[in-house]
Design a protein around this motif. Structure first.
Motif: not given
Length: 390
Positions: A257-266
């Motif tokens: 549900r996050a707008p940024d599903d990048s590895r860093d954000r995860r």
């Protein structure tokens, strides 16, 4: 093999089949060479190209309305709002009374821009081509703007309508009712905690992908009243307390549900989740600009038609809070906190629940923060002991 080029299509079946695809409704306006405003309703407007900026609409070759302004210098696409069906029906009639009582203003190039439309796009004619029993009209965009960001009017299976969007006020739900009943069993403890610390305390329940407020006590000197049943979308980093005992599938859905599903954000969201699991609570530091922006986009989303663009703004404003979560408590420091959230242990047949404290004074010493956390934990333990409400 049958010759596909000679296939006969039943007109009724053709209309019925394509009628299952909803279209937006627009009014194409222009000023004829005689200086008379003209207009026609189209459900076949589309963007074509960004470079150069081109749009298209597809009037019938038999259209008298289009014939009256085909030689105009410019035309304007007016995207109608969901409450403009009467205007749509007026513009769809034949004759010279289309503009009777209709408020409009000249666009930069002189084409009529209709009052109340969602947006307008003023164009010059790029090309007009025949396509079966219709024309393909290409327009080169010269001027455009959004004047009323609201839901557009839609045409679907012969009728007009609009998008159906969710509400921030929770509808009756069996899980929500159970959560409210459990919250009532600890109302006195919540109110005592609120008064003892002069803060606001509330009970939240996770219903679907939202945190719903089911009880509140306003003991803070300057309270921001939030109605019961108010929904807060659980978008990372919000909701980590609810995810502490969630299944991998539920955690994955939360992450997505996050707008940024990048590895860093995860990675950052997983570190936050691990910290909440270890500590048993979540802290949100007070950063006025980010929190004010978050509240502003939530309010706009709630009080408007909840457009997809506004939903994206909510997701982004929520995601921007990630660095404010779970600061380490260090002896001797002081903290400005926006909220403290503690999980409530509940029975398996109840939705995940939590206690939230807000409205705390600024520059609180570590010992005071720990006292707030312990107070919430005592009430959470009292809720767990009540069990499932009967």
């Amino acid at each position: 093999m049958a010759d596909a080029g000679n296939a006969t299509i039943d007109p009724a079946l053709f209309r019925e089949t394509l009628g299952h695809y909803p279209t937006g409704v627009a009014v194409v306006t222009a000023v004829s060479k005689d200086g008379i405003p003209e207009g026609m309703v189209v459900g076949t407007f589309t963007s074509v190209s960004l470079d150069p900026p081109l749009i298209a609409f597809f009037p019938a070759r038999s259209s008298r309305s289009f014939a009256r302004f085909r030689d105009a210098a410019t035309f304007c696409i007016n995207v109608l709002a969901s409450d403009q069906e009467p205007l749509c029906r007026q513009m769809a009639t034949a004759g010279a009374a289309k503009f009777d009582g209709v408020r409009w203003r000249p666009g930069p190039l002189g084409s009529p821009v209709l009052d109340g439309a969602v947006s307008w796009i003023e164009c010059t004619f790029e090309d007009v081509r025949e396509a079966g029993d219709h024309f393909i009209v290409l327009g080169r965009v010269q001027e455009l703007g959004v004047t009323r960001p609201t839901l557009p009017l839609l045409f679907f299976q012969g009728g007009y309508g609009k998008f159906s969007t969710g509400s921030f006020i929770a509808a009756p739900d069996p899980e929500l009712i159970q959560a409210a009943q459990l919250a009532e069993t600890i109302r006195s403890e919540i109110e005592e905690l609120s008064l003892a610390f002069a803060v606001d305390c509330s009970v939240l329940a996770k219903i679907g992908s939202d945190a719903v407020q089911v009880l509140t006590a306003n003991g803070a000197r300057a309270s921001e009243t939030v109605p019961l049943g108010h929904r807060q979308p659980i978008i990372p980093p919000l909701g980590a307390v609810f995810m502490a005992k969630a299944t991998p599938t539920e955690i994955e859905a939360w992450m997505q549900r996050a707008p940024d599903d990048s590895r860093d954000r995860r990675t950052r969201h997983r570190k936050l989740l691990d910290a909440v699991r270890d500590r048993g609570y979540s802290l949100l530091a007070a950063e006025p600009k980010l929190l004010q922006r978050h509240r502003a986009v939530l309010t706009e989303f709630e009080q408007s038609d909840r457009l997809p663009r506004q939903e994206r703004d909510v997701r982004q404003a929520t995601a921007d809070l990630v660095d404010l979560f779970c600061p380490d408590l260090i002896v001797g420091r002081r903290y400005d906190l926006a909220s403290i959230v503690v999980s409530v242990p509940t029975m398996a047949d109840l939705p995940p629940m939590a206690l939230r404290m807000t409205g705390m004074p600024k520059s609180a010493p570590t010992e005071q923060v720990e006292a707030w956390i312990n107070g919430l934990r005592r009430v959470a333990a009292a809720a767990a002991m009540t069990g499932t409400p009967g």
